[in-house]
Write an enzyme that holds these catalytic residues in place. Structure first.
Site, PDB file in Angstrom:
ATOM      1  N   ASP A  21       0.832  -1.202   0.000  1.00  0.00           N
ATOM      2  CA  ASP A  21       0.000   0.000   0.000  1.00  0.00           C
ATOM      3  C   ASP A  21       0.873   1.262   0.000  1.00  0.00           C
ATOM      4  O   ASP A  21       1.975   1.259   0.550  1.00  0.00           O
ATOM      5  CB  ASP A  21      -0.913  -0.016   1.243  1.00  0.00           C
ATOM      6  CG  ASP A  21      -2.067   0.966   1.110  1.00  0.00           C
ATOM      7  OD1 ASP A  21      -2.345   1.432  -0.018  1.00  0.00           O
ATOM      8  OD2 ASP A  21      -2.691   1.273   2.137  1.00  0.00           O
ATOM      9  N   HIS A  38       2.695   3.374  -9.037  1.00  0.00           N
ATOM     10  CA  HIS A  38       2.558   1.930  -9.291  1.00  0.00           C
ATOM     11  C   HIS A  38       3.800   1.387 -10.019  1.00  0.00           C
ATOM     12  O   HIS A  38       4.242   0.274  -9.755  1.00  0.00           O
ATOM     13  CB  HIS A  38       1.289   1.647 -10.095  1.00  0.00           C
ATOM     14  CG  HIS A  38       0.022   2.004  -9.357  1.00  0.00           C
ATOM     15  ND1 HIS A  38      -0.192   1.658  -8.038  1.00  0.00           N
ATOM     16  CD2 HIS A  38      -1.087   2.698  -9.735  1.00  0.00           C
ATOM     17  CE1 HIS A  38      -1.376   2.098  -7.653  1.00  0.00           C
ATOM     18  NE2 HIS A  38      -1.937   2.744  -8.661  1.00  0.00           N
ATOM     19  N   LEU A 133      11.127 -20.505  -4.985  1.00  0.00           N
ATOM     20  CA  LEU A 133      10.125 -19.604  -4.390  1.00  0.00           C
ATOM     21  C   LEU A 133       8.767 -19.750  -5.087  1.00  0.00           C
ATOM     22  O   LEU A 133       8.687 -19.686  -6.314  1.00  0.00           O
ATOM     23  CB  LEU A 133      10.608 -18.149  -4.545  1.00  0.00           C
ATOM     24  CG  LEU A 133       9.620 -17.063  -4.103  1.00  0.00           C
ATOM     25  CD1 LEU A 133       9.464 -17.035  -2.590  1.00  0.00           C
ATOM     26  CD2 LEU A 133      10.068 -15.688  -4.612  1.00  0.00           C
TER      27      LEU A 133
HETATM   28  C1  FPP Z   1      -1.905   0.144  -3.467  1.00  0.00           C
HETATM   29  O1  FPP Z   1      -1.498   1.484  -3.459  1.00  0.00           O
HETATM   30  C2  FPP Z   1      -1.300  -0.531  -4.614  1.00  0.00           C
HETATM   31  C3  FPP Z   1      -1.999  -1.045  -5.665  1.00  0.00           C
HETATM   32  C4  FPP Z   1      -3.469  -1.017  -5.755  1.00  0.00           C
HETATM   33  C5  FPP Z   1      -1.308  -1.663  -6.808  1.00  0.00           C
HETATM   34  C6  FPP Z   1      -0.129  -2.511  -6.468  1.00  0.00           C
HETATM   35  C7  FPP Z   1       0.571  -2.890  -7.693  1.00  0.00           C
HETATM   36  C8  FPP Z   1       1.887  -2.858  -7.859  1.00  0.00           C
HETATM   37  C9  FPP Z   1       2.855  -2.521  -6.808  1.00  0.00           C
HETATM   38  C10 FPP Z   1       2.413  -3.237  -9.177  1.00  0.00           C
HETATM   39  C11 FPP Z   1       3.318  -4.428  -9.066  1.00  0.00           C
HETATM   40  C12 FPP Z   1       2.594  -5.638  -9.243  1.00  0.00           C
HETATM   41  C13 FPP Z   1       3.067  -6.865  -8.955  1.00  0.00           C
HETATM   42  C14 FPP Z   1       2.371  -8.042  -9.521  1.00  0.00           C
HETATM   43  C15 FPP Z   1       4.223  -7.119  -8.118  1.00  0.00           C
HETATM   44  P1  FPP Z   1      -2.579   2.638  -3.536  1.00  0.00           P
HETATM   45  O2  FPP Z   1      -2.752   3.011  -4.954  1.00  0.00           O
HETATM   46  O3  FPP Z   1      -3.838   2.186  -2.850  1.00  0.00           O
HETATM   47  O4  FPP Z   1      -1.861   3.758  -2.737  1.00  0.00           O
HETATM   48  P2  FPP Z   1      -2.539   4.893  -1.848  1.00  0.00           P
HETATM   49  O5  FPP Z   1      -3.203   4.200  -0.692  1.00  0.00           O
HETATM   50  O6  FPP Z   1      -1.380   5.723  -1.430  1.00  0.00           O
HETATM   51  O7  FPP Z   1      -3.499   5.626  -2.740  1.00  0.00           O
END
Ligand code: FPP
Length: 244
Positions: A21, A38, A133
């Site tokens: 997150d 992201h 893994l």
């Molecule tokens: C949450 O941050 C994150 C996500 C919804 C996307 C996570 C995806 C990646 C890290 C891409 C990599 C993918 C893989 C398969 C390893 P948020 O957008 O909710 O952040 P915020 O709470 O600050 O708005």
């Protein structure tokens, strides 16, 4: 040795699950569009997967990449996330094959773009024989949805007479989850400052140790991963039993 170092002589977690997150807030802090967060998050995931497999020899790592509830975001962000996930799996596949990483994907994949579904199927099949893994990526995943899905399957078997409801137990129930052979997580890490589980692996985390950090996911370094493991090593895990 500093207290933040993990100890080789203490038990390591067998399965670590991570709620990645804070990408959006990281982007905002850097005055960048959310998708840049992201992208930075994907880079971080790449580094941690490599470290978990090659250095820690961790048997199981699960990453929460998209929750069933994340669809309530602007369509533009969802589309870019789909592209990023497709790109991520495509780009990493050769490395997973070379490094003996087995990819699993949990969640309802039926509503994902067909091209992403194909990419996932191909990556799962290409790594199915790997014995290192086990990397599970949770995509369009919800823990409550997973439990309801299992109940429906069990109900169908009860109706067909292939399961005796009186004999239904934890082990049988587990076999209807998305990844029945993946053991429960020992350690769940959530970055980004929130202290909640957000419908992630809610059946499986019954005895998991929880680690919350204010660090945004793109800033969650290997060093902090080791701090989380070191913290895990101080926990007294009794699984409901007493010391004696
Ligand atoms: C949450 O941050 C994150 C996500 C919804 C996307 C996570 C995806 C990646 C890290 C891409 C990599 C993918 C893989 C398969 C390893 P948020 O957008 O909710 O952040 P915020 O709470 O600050 O708005």
């Amino acid at each position: 040795m500093s207290s933040s170092e993990w100890r080789n002589d203490q038990p390591l977690p067998y399965h670590v699950a991570m709620i990645m997150d804070g990408n959006g807030r990281w982007a905002q802090m850097h005055k960048l569009p959310r998708i840049a967060g992201h992208h930075a998050g994907a880079k971080r995931a790449e580094e941690l997967i490599r470290f978990a497999g090659d250095t820690l020899n961790l048997p199981y790592l699960t990453l929460f990449a998209l929750s069933a509830e994340n669809w309530h975001r602007p369509k533009s962000e969802i589309n870019l996330l789909m592209q990023l996930l497709d790109q991520f799996i495509t780009d990493k596949l050769n490395e997973f094959v070379a490094n003996n990483v087995r990819l699993l994907v949990i969640g309802d994949l039926s509503v994902l773009p067909v091209s992403l579904q194909r990419t996932i199927e191909h990556a799962i099949a290409s790594t199915a024989g790997n014995s290192g893994l086990v990397l599970s990526v949770a995509l369009n995943y919800g823990g409550r949805q997973e439990i309801i899905r299992a109940c429906r399957k069990i109900n169908a078997e009860i109706t067909a007479g292939t399961i005796d409801p009186e004999r239904l137990d934890i082990t049988t129930f587990r076999s209807y989850l998305y990844a029945p052979h993946v053991p429960d997580p020992d350690l769940i890490i959530r970055t980004g400052g929130e202290q909640r589980i957000s419908n992630f692996l809610i059946w499986q985390l019954a005895y998991a140790e929880l680690y919350f950090t204010k660090t945004m996911w793109p800033d969650f370094t290997v060093k902090e991963f080791l701090q989380a493991i070191s913290d895990f090593q101080t926990r007294d895990r009794r699984f409901g039993a007493t010391e004696e």
